[in-house]
Design an enzyme around this catalytic site. Structure first.
Site, PDB file in Angstrom:
ATOM      1  N   ASN A  72     -13.148 -18.391  30.226  1.00  0.00           N
ATOM      2  CA  ASN A  72     -12.071 -17.438  30.482  1.00  0.00           C
ATOM      3  C   ASN A  72     -11.583 -17.514  31.926  1.00  0.00           C
ATOM      4  O   ASN A  72     -10.407 -17.273  32.210  1.00  0.00           O
ATOM      5  CB  ASN A  72     -12.545 -16.013  30.180  1.00  0.00           C
ATOM      6  CG  ASN A  72     -12.900 -15.828  28.712  1.00  0.00           C
ATOM      7  OD1 ASN A  72     -12.482 -16.611  27.860  1.00  0.00           O
ATOM      8  ND2 ASN A  72     -13.676 -14.807  28.405  1.00  0.00           N
ATOM      9  N   GLU A 173      -9.778 -21.082  24.775  1.00  0.00           N
ATOM     10  CA  GLU A 173      -9.649 -19.921  23.872  1.00  0.00           C
ATOM     11  C   GLU A 173      -8.276 -19.255  23.976  1.00  0.00           C
ATOM     12  O   GLU A 173      -8.172 -18.028  24.158  1.00  0.00           O
ATOM     13  CB  GLU A 173     -10.772 -18.905  24.162  1.00  0.00           C
ATOM     14  CG  GLU A 173     -12.146 -19.453  23.851  1.00  0.00           C
ATOM     15  CD  GLU A 173     -13.275 -18.438  23.883  1.00  0.00           C
ATOM     16  OE1 GLU A 173     -13.060 -17.294  24.332  1.00  0.00           O
ATOM     17  OE2 GLU A 173     -14.390 -18.791  23.458  1.00  0.00           O
ATOM     18  N   TYR A 257     -20.699 -17.947  19.229  1.00  0.00           N
ATOM     19  CA  TYR A 257     -21.951 -17.372  19.716  1.00  0.00           C
ATOM     20  C   TYR A 257     -22.537 -16.525  18.593  1.00  0.00           C
ATOM     21  O   TYR A 257     -21.805 -15.800  17.926  1.00  0.00           O
ATOM     22  CB  TYR A 257     -21.702 -16.485  20.944  1.00  0.00           C
ATOM     23  CG  TYR A 257     -21.185 -17.253  22.138  1.00  0.00           C
ATOM     24  CD1 TYR A 257     -22.052 -17.879  23.007  1.00  0.00           C
ATOM     25  CD2 TYR A 257     -19.810 -17.352  22.385  1.00  0.00           C
ATOM     26  CE1 TYR A 257     -21.578 -18.594  24.109  1.00  0.00           C
ATOM     27  CE2 TYR A 257     -19.328 -18.065  23.477  1.00  0.00           C
ATOM     28  CZ  TYR A 257     -20.222 -18.682  24.327  1.00  0.00           C
ATOM     29  OH  TYR A 257     -19.753 -19.392  25.407  1.00  0.00           O
ATOM     30  N   GLU A 308     -18.471 -24.632  23.113  1.00  0.00           N
ATOM     31  CA  GLU A 308     -19.237 -23.430  23.487  1.00  0.00           C
ATOM     32  C   GLU A 308     -20.031 -22.998  22.273  1.00  0.00           C
ATOM     33  O   GLU A 308     -19.448 -22.601  21.263  1.00  0.00           O
ATOM     34  CB  GLU A 308     -18.317 -22.282  23.944  1.00  0.00           C
ATOM     35  CG  GLU A 308     -17.762 -22.473  25.332  1.00  0.00           C
ATOM     36  CD  GLU A 308     -16.980 -21.262  25.847  1.00  0.00           C
ATOM     37  OE1 GLU A 308     -17.387 -20.115  25.580  1.00  0.00           O
ATOM     38  OE2 GLU A 308     -15.954 -21.481  26.517  1.00  0.00           O
ATOM     39  N   GLN A 363     -24.294 -21.229  28.313  1.00  0.00           N
ATOM     40  CA  GLN A 363     -23.962 -22.087  29.421  1.00  0.00           C
ATOM     41  C   GLN A 363     -25.253 -22.728  29.939  1.00  0.00           C
ATOM     42  O   GLN A 363     -26.252 -22.697  29.232  1.00  0.00           O
ATOM     43  CB  GLN A 363     -23.245 -21.276  30.477  1.00  0.00           C
ATOM     44  CG  GLN A 363     -21.912 -20.685  29.937  1.00  0.00           C
ATOM     45  CD  GLN A 363     -20.972 -20.172  31.012  1.00  0.00           C
ATOM     46  OE1 GLN A 363     -21.163 -20.356  32.179  1.00  0.00           O
ATOM     47  NE2 GLN A 363     -19.895 -19.493  30.573  1.00  0.00           N
TER      48      GLN A 363
HETATM   49  O1  AHR Z   1     -19.281 -18.425  27.888  1.00  0.00           O
HETATM   50  C1  AHR Z   1     -18.814 -17.142  28.126  1.00  0.00           C
HETATM   51  C2  AHR Z   1     -17.377 -16.948  27.648  1.00  0.00           C
HETATM   52  O2  AHR Z   1     -17.343 -16.995  26.259  1.00  0.00           O
HETATM   53  C3  AHR Z   1     -16.375 -17.990  28.074  1.00  0.00           C
HETATM   54  O3  AHR Z   1     -15.837 -17.723  29.312  1.00  0.00           O
HETATM   55  C4  AHR Z   1     -15.321 -17.892  27.021  1.00  0.00           C
HETATM   56  O4  AHR Z   1     -14.662 -19.109  26.810  1.00  0.00           O
HETATM   57  C5  AHR Z   1     -16.057 -17.383  25.798  1.00  0.00           C
HETATM   58  O5  AHR Z   1     -15.433 -16.311  25.225  1.00  0.00           O
END
Ligand code: AHR
Length: 511
Positions: A72, A173, A257, A308, A363
């Site tokens: 982001n 995103e 996620y 991600e 990350q």
């Molecule tokens: O990884 C954390 C955040 O998750 C990133 O900045 C974004 O791309 C996603 O929503």
């Protein structure tokens, strides 16, 4: 005791496992960069301010490529702020994370760090507040040899040779209303197509009508797909964006996620179902890519960059005041339960390697990460560090199709297999790696039949199991680690052993 049989045959492969499946991600977010990989004055920091203890753990993890600088954050970032003499760099508000960005670390520092870490950079261009001109000029800054104002700026900043960055994400995103400069699929599709075009031109990519191709190393471009499969624009976003950009790009990105939600009716089952859900999500995007490919009558194959993925349990409210520089954000401390799901997600990525060419664990340091640092102090490995390290180290070569009679359990996504597996065969290294999760409450006697791999000898066997809530911390950094098990007896490619309830195991055989 439950019994499950898994069979695999060396001739029935899924595809090549790209080493880039084990990539990661570093964003200007919280303490990922500052106090994560970069902390001038830290006892282990080198002359560039890069923490040596963190570098060591990243090397141990075996990450080949890192995506940067966001996330982001990217959608409000002007790359020009992060280059040149540090004292002249501006301090900005980071509107994505309500932090202050000092710009002490930027593109040149990242390139230097990648070189030291032996990591391939995967850069991203801003499609929120950024223009296609900004994108093309960043490619020029990184990849043009010299003789223009922008490329000579890089040389003046200490990098005589171009960085020759190949992997570029076009935005981040852009489907999300939370994104700075969020766009509709139509708007983003058109902008991404034009950005891709001028980025390639800035890279010196020119194909003449007579077939002459200029420039030797084309960019690998990644267009932003859906942020998750729960967003209402999924999968229409992906179709529209691909229809605009298909000839220009190499990968479609996807993000996801998973979280453990104790308030849901079946918290554990739903969480353990993540790996099978990820498989379905990839399947839908595969179908979307195939649809667009057929519609456009092209033979070109776009692949997926799952750039991600991770477990992210958003429980704690923000502790830090707004506009702090390097605040403690998203510092999830992973449990053994998380590691168990994490291993299953890795199995899914391996089993999808025919379409997923890149995957980035999001990350790498401090922010939803396998490595945690203390400012001015030590480091420790989170529970998720171990499945990543061992699977990335062993699951190389080709993914092999598996046939299993595992039973299944109900989850909010549908059903999930109790025994979740991936098998990789590295012909050159003469190894077969078998990664197995037992998501059942009971131990399971696992019969494994590996055909056509030659004479296999068990080489190593590790296992992780224990209290689901156990976690590693600075005080107790080795509370959750894998342990070695005695090698099983193998006869004619067949072996059997017991998987404890709620466990992850990795066996490596050699031929
Ligand atoms: O990884 C954390 C955040 O998750 C990133 O900045 C974004 O791309 C996603 O929503």
């Amino acid at each position: 005791m439950k019994k499950t049989k898994i069979t695999a045959d060396a001739r029935l492969t899924i595809g090549e496992i790209s080493p880039n499946l084990y990539s990661s991600f570093l964003e200007h977010l919280g303490r990922a960069v500052y106090e994560g990989i970069y902390e001038p004055g830290h006892p282990t920091a080198d002359e560039d301010g890069f923490r040596g203890d963190v570098l060591e753990l990243i090397r141990e993890l075996g990450v080949p490529m890192v995506r940067y600088p966001g996330g982001n954050f990217l959608s409000g970032y002007d790359w020009r702020d992060g280059i040149g003499p540090k004292e002249a760099r501006p301090t900005r508000l980071d509107l994505a994370w309500f932090s202050t960005e000092t710009n002490a670390f930027g593109t040149d520092e990242f390139m230097k760090w990648c070189k030291k870490a032996n990591i391939t950079p995967m850069m991203a261009v801003n499609m929120g507040t950024g223009s296609i001109k900004d994108a093309a000029e960043l490619v020029e800054y990184c990849n043009h040899a010299g003789g223009t104002t922008i490329s000579d700026l890089r040389r003046a900043n200490g990098a005589e040779e171009p960085y020759n960055v190949r992997y570029w994400c076009i935005g981040n995103e852009m489907d999300g209303p939370w994104q700075i400069g969020h766009l509709t699929a139509e708007e983003y599709g058109k902008k991404a197509r034009e950005a891709a075009k001028v980025m390639r031109w800035a890279n010196g990519e020119l194909k003449e009508d007579n077939g002459t191709v200029w420039g030797s190393a084309p960019l690998k471009l990644i267009v932003s797909g859906s942020s998750n499969h729960e967003i209402e624009t999924f999968p229409e976003w992906d179709r529209v964006v691909l229809e605009h950009t298909y000839p220009q790009v190499d990968y479609l990105s996807m993000h996801r996620y998973y979280m453990y939600d104790p308030s849901s009716p079946r918290p554990l089952e739903d969480f353990l179902g993540s790996a099978d859900d990820m498989k379905e999500y990839i399947g839908t995007l595969r179908a979307t890519i195939e649809y667009v490919r057929a519609k456009l009558r092209t033979r070109k194959r776009v692949r997926i960059s799952f750039d991600e993925w991770n477990i992210w349990t958003v429980t704690a409210p923000r502790r830090e005041p707004l506009w702090k520089s390097a605040p403690h954000l998203l510092e999830d401390v992973y449990t053994f339960r998380d590691a168990l799901v994490f291993a299953g997600l890795m199995n899914t990525l391996i089993n999808s390697c025919d379409i997923v060419g890149i995957a980035c664990l999001a990350q790498l340091v401090n922010v939803i990460a396998p490595i945690m640092t203390e400012t001015g102090g030590g480091v420790y490995r989170q529970t998720s560090f171990y499945p990543f390290k061992y699977i990335a180290g062993a699951a190389r070569g080709k993914a092999v199709r598996t046939f299993s009679d595992s039973d299944s359990f109900a989850t909010k996504y549908g059903t999930a297999r109790t025994i979740n597996e991936a098998i990789a065969y590295d012909e050159e290294a003469h190894t077969v790696a078998v990664s197995l999760c037992n998501y059942g409450e009971e131990a399971c006697e696992l019969s494994l039949e590996l055909n056509g791999f030659g004479e296999l000898v068990p080489e190593s066997y590790i296992e992780m199991t224990g209290e689901l809530d156990a976690r590693n911390t600075f005080e107790d950094p080795n509370a959750v680690t894998p342990h070695r098990r005695d090698l099983p007896i193998m006869e004619g490619g067949a072996t059997s052993f017991v998987l404890p309830p709620m466990s992850w195991s990795l066996l490596v055989f050699r031929n």
